[in-house]
Write a protein that holds these residues in place. Structure first.
Motif, short mmCIF file in Angstrom:
data_model
loop_
_atom_site.label_atom_id
_atom_site.label_comp_id
_atom_site.label_asym_id
_atom_site.label_seq_id
_atom_site.Cartn_x
_atom_site.Cartn_y
_atom_site.Cartn_z
N LEU A 369 0.83 -1.20 0.00
CA LEU A 369 0.00 0.00 0.00
C LEU A 369 0.87 1.26 0.00
CD1 LEU A 369 -2.74 -1.08 2.55
CD2 LEU A 369 -2.86 -1.12 0.06
N PRO A 370 0.52 2.27 -0.80
CA PRO A 370 1.31 3.51 -0.88
C PRO A 370 1.52 4.23 0.45
CG PRO A 370 -0.22 3.39 -2.73
CD PRO A 370 -0.56 2.25 -1.82
N PRO A 371 0.56 4.22 1.40
CA PRO A 371 0.82 4.89 2.69
C PRO A 371 2.02 4.33 3.45
CG PRO A 371 -1.53 4.54 2.42
CD PRO A 371 -0.87 3.80 1.30
N LEU A 372 2.42 3.11 3.13
CA LEU A 372 3.58 2.53 3.79
C LEU A 372 4.87 3.23 3.38
CD1 LEU A 372 2.71 -1.28 3.45
CD2 LEU A 372 2.72 0.06 5.55
N PHE A 373 4.82 4.00 2.29
CA PHE A 373 6.00 4.67 1.78
C PHE A 373 5.89 6.19 1.86
CE2 PHE A 373 5.63 0.59 -0.43
CZ PHE A 373 6.83 0.01 -0.07
N GLY A 374 5.08 6.69 2.80
CA GLY A 374 5.05 8.12 3.07
C GLY A 374 3.90 8.89 2.46
#
Length: 452
Positions: A369-374
């Protein structure tokens, strides 16, 4: 009649003369300090290192006795390398317990190294008694042999990569230098039985034209555990070294000291990226299609029921077709990674894949998931721009220059302040914008640009 009476407190007012007022106003304007941010040094890049320190790969120690003390065994947090404060480092490569640094200096030295040197992978460095240094605790110059006509500019490093016990460097003038262990032909020269590498002064020099001809040039080199791959400007791939799992892609499972052009499904393709940390190889063409060869014991290259466990010829991968256009790839010891043009990171294979402690194997690529990368409500445009991995751990760099790490962490090489395994991507604390990361087997090196 005194109930409504108010208590009046006399108001103290400080009286100023006209001259005193002017003095106070003058102090208000001149005593205020102007904030001026501290500008970084003249060097464009800074280097941070972390992980297993006992091998000397981090290059942080200058004292042999202190380097042998127990508390210096591991560095759990990203630590700025003092050597990078005094030198302009342009590239880094991490092998199995050693590190190489490409440097621009006025004295003509272009390559330095630190760490394990048991196979002379960092060159011959003699002690006072004539024995070779097995461990180099601080970055030391590796003097590449020159021929008539070589200039300091021509000897600057164009690209380099490190394997288990060998180092390959390509300079701007097109010369290829190989150092270290050549038991399987990974240095691109004839295999000599029972060759002693411990006190070897051999730095093999290969003209670029002998590999890819006069009309092409090498733009990238990638070392697996015991094999080497060269990528050219025209998108061709040349390999040599250990081929027991088919990782050389030469159509057989033998070791080869001769650097050979490989074909298979990439014969008519223009390859722009090759990736390998061990014995599984991924390649990417200019259309965003993924190819692979080598070890596929955990379905990294083929998820069909009757899939082969080793592929000795490059093959177009079907399991990556649903990703869309792929822009970056990485291959670890038993897992693979891919990044598509939408910034989604896919992982598959066996290991800590980033999906939590209960998912350790999948042969079908799935994205994190993109939120895992900021990415969040305040930074909705943040996306991953680059990925990479070592044998046991993975990393991703986002558009803000932040580095996120996950995977095995036995040697503290995730830089998170502990030795516990990390099951989800976690941001590493670096004081700079990360531009490149070199993932060793037990340590990590990051090349960063200052924020200011």
């Amino acid at each position: 009649m005194f109930q409504n009476a108010r208590t009046v407190t006399p108001r103290l007012v400080r009286q100023y003369t006209a001259k005193a007022k002017r003095t106070v106003l003058g102090q208000d304007t001149t005593k205020i300090k102007n904030y001026e941010p501290k500008i970084s040094g003249a060097h464009e890049n800074r280097v941070y290192v972390w992980g297993f320190q006992e091998t000397g790969a981090l290059g942080l120690q200058t004292n042999v006795k202190k380097a042998q003390e127990r508390y210096t065994e591991m560095v759990h947090h990203p630590t700025r390398l003092q050597f990078s404060n005094n030198n302009d480092i342009t590239d880094v490569a991490a092998g199995y317990g050693f590190t190489a640094y490409a440097v621009k200096r006025s004295d003509g030295e272009t390559l330095f190294g630190s760490g394990i040197n048991t196979d002379s992978q960092l060159g011959l460095h003699l002690k006072s008694k004539g024995t070779n240094l097995d461990v180099i605790i601080y970055p030391t110059a590796i003097r590449l042999p020159r021929v008539a006509g070589d200039t300091d500019e021509g000897m600057q490093v164009r690209c380099m990569s490190a394997g288990r016990a060998h180092l390959v460097v390509v300079t701007q003038n097109g010369a290829v230098f190989t150092l270290g262990n050549n038991s399987y032909g990974q240095c691109g020269r004839l295999i000599i039985e029972e060759e002693n590498y411990a006190r070897s002064a051999v730095i093999h020099r290969i003209p670029q034209s002998d590999i890819c001809g006069e009309t092409d040039e090498i733009v990238s080199v990638c070392c697996g555990q015991d094999h080497t791959m060269f990528l050219t400007k025209l998108g061709k791939v040349y390999t040599c070294g250990w081929g027991a799992d088919g990782q050389t892609g030469q159509g057989n499972y033998y070791s080869a000291g001769a650097i050979t052009l490989i074909a298979g499904d990439i014969e008519r393709e223009r390859i722009v990226r090759i990736a390998c940390a061990s014995d599984c190889v991924l390649a990417l063409n200019d259309h965003g299609d993924v190819f692979g060869w080598g070890n596929s014991e955990y379905g990294q290259l083929d998820d069909s029921p009757d899939a082969q466990m080793q592929l000795c010829t490059p093959r177009a991968l079907k399991l990556t077709k649903h990703m869309g256009r792929v822009k970056d790839v990485a291959a670890g010891g038993s897992f693979c990674m891919a990044l598509n043009d939408q910034g989604l990171v896919y992982t598959w294979g066996y290991g800590i894949l980033g999906f939590g402690p209960y998912v350790e194997q999948t042969s079908r690529p799935q994205h994190l998931l993109p939120p895992l990368f900021g990415r969040n409500d305040f930074s909705n445009a943040t996306t991953v721009v680059s990925i990479g991995c070592g044998v046991f751990h993975m990393g991703a760099i986002n558009s803000d220059g932040d580095l996120f790490m996950w995977g095995k962490n036995r040697f503290g090489h995730l830089g998170l302040g502990h030795k516990k395994d990390q099951f989800f991507p976690f941001k590493a604390a670096l004081n700079g914008k990360v531009s490149k990361v070199a993932y060793g087997v037990d340590h990590t090196v990051a090349l960063c640009r200052p924020h200011v």
